[in-house]
Design an enzyme around this catalytic site. Structure first.
Site: not given
Ligand code: DGL
Length: 284
Positions: A17-18, A49, A80, A158, A190-192
């Site tokens: 992931d990022s 990202y 991600c 984050e 988004c995985t966050h």
């Molecule tokens: N976790 C990432 C996703 O699923 C993106 C987070 C980022 O912007 O870096 O898109």
């Protein structure tokens, strides 16, 4: 070593992931596949990202995936959505191990969950611009998709913030178009965001079903490994370690805060420019 020939059950699963968000995929994968060794790589130094161009994300993602392949992984999880939007097809062509993304499984699940055909997706700006969820759902009849980018969510996560008045206010603003569109199903694209699922659910209410791209990716990974005959079925003590392109101590601290004991054994790594051409097939 040719990974196609050496693709062994005993090799670890590589998860990328990022930054920190892919840990929601790693944790879901560990729940479903507790016998698997895992090597996780978060490109924390270059995150987020979501505000970068797809071309830039593609370059970074391939460097990180190359790095994981160099560890001799038996499968790659692109944990991600932004990187999945940018690089899935390239990665499938480039590597000889199975590559599982987060978008395809989430887009497969959401139409099964909706009752009124109105699906929402919240994601980064880059994922929204790529229209990858539109593409993934295009062939499903009777679906209306509402896409909402939530650029500030990643920064909150984050920084270890998953609740509080400021975040709640931001969430209400981001989620208003989803409510106005009458969506009964929302993809956390988004995985966050699974780390914000409590808040999102609180704002939207119980009438909206949340689909986590992280959990769907973990389920799809189980199926892929099982199908390929590379799933560990015997109980064993797995090894798990974590790589970050940023500060290892900070990564571990955030991991402790948001995921209790899950994140340990964190190492800081540099991700070198790939020595191979863009179209080369990478072997471990
Ligand atoms: N976790 C990432 C996703 O699923 C993106 C987070 C980022 O912007 O870096 O898109």
């Amino acid at each position: 070593m040719d990974l196609a020939e050496d693709e062994s059950v005993d090799a670890p699963i590589g998860i990328f992931d990022s930054g920190f968000g892919g840990l929601t995929v790693a944790r879901a994968a560990v729940d479903l596949m507790p016998n698997e060794d895992i090597v996780y790589l978060g490109d924390t130094d270059r995150a987020p990202y979501g505000e970068k161009t797809i071309a830039q994300v593609r370059e970074y993602a391939l460097q990180c995936l190359d790095r994981l392949v160099a560890h001799g992984v038996k499968a790659l999880l692109i944990a991600c959505n932004t990187a999945s939007s940018a690089v899935l097809r390239d990665a499938r062509e480039r590597y000889e191990v199975p590559v599982i993304d987060v978008i395809t499984p989430a887009a497969r699940r959401a139409p099964l969950a909706t009752r009124n055909g109105r699906i929402g997706v919240i994601c980064t700006e880059a994922t929204a611009r790529s229209r990858s969820y539109d593409d993934a759902l295009a062939a499903v009849p009777g679906i209306t998709l509402t896409t909402q980018a939530c650029p500030r969510f990643v920064d909150f996560v984050e920084n270890g913030v998953t609740s509080g008045p400021e975040l709640e206010q931001v969430a209400r603003e981001y989620l208003a178009p989803i409510q106005e569109a009458g969506c009964d199903t929302l993809i956390l694209g988004c995985t966050h965001y699974p780390l914000l699922a409590g808040l999102v659910s609180y704002v939207l209410g119980d009438g909206v079903t949340l689909i986590s791209s992280s959990e769907e990716c973990a389920r799809a990974s189980y199926s892929t490994l099982r199908r390929e005959g590379i799933l560990h079925t015997e109980a064993r003590e797995p090894s798990r370690y974590f790589l970050t392109t940023g500060n290892a101590e900070r990564f571990e601290r955030l991991g402790r805060r948001l995921m209790e004991g899950f994140v340990h054994d964190v190492h800081s790594v540099g991700v070198a420019e790939s020595p191979l051409g863009d179209h080369a097939v990478v072997r471990g």
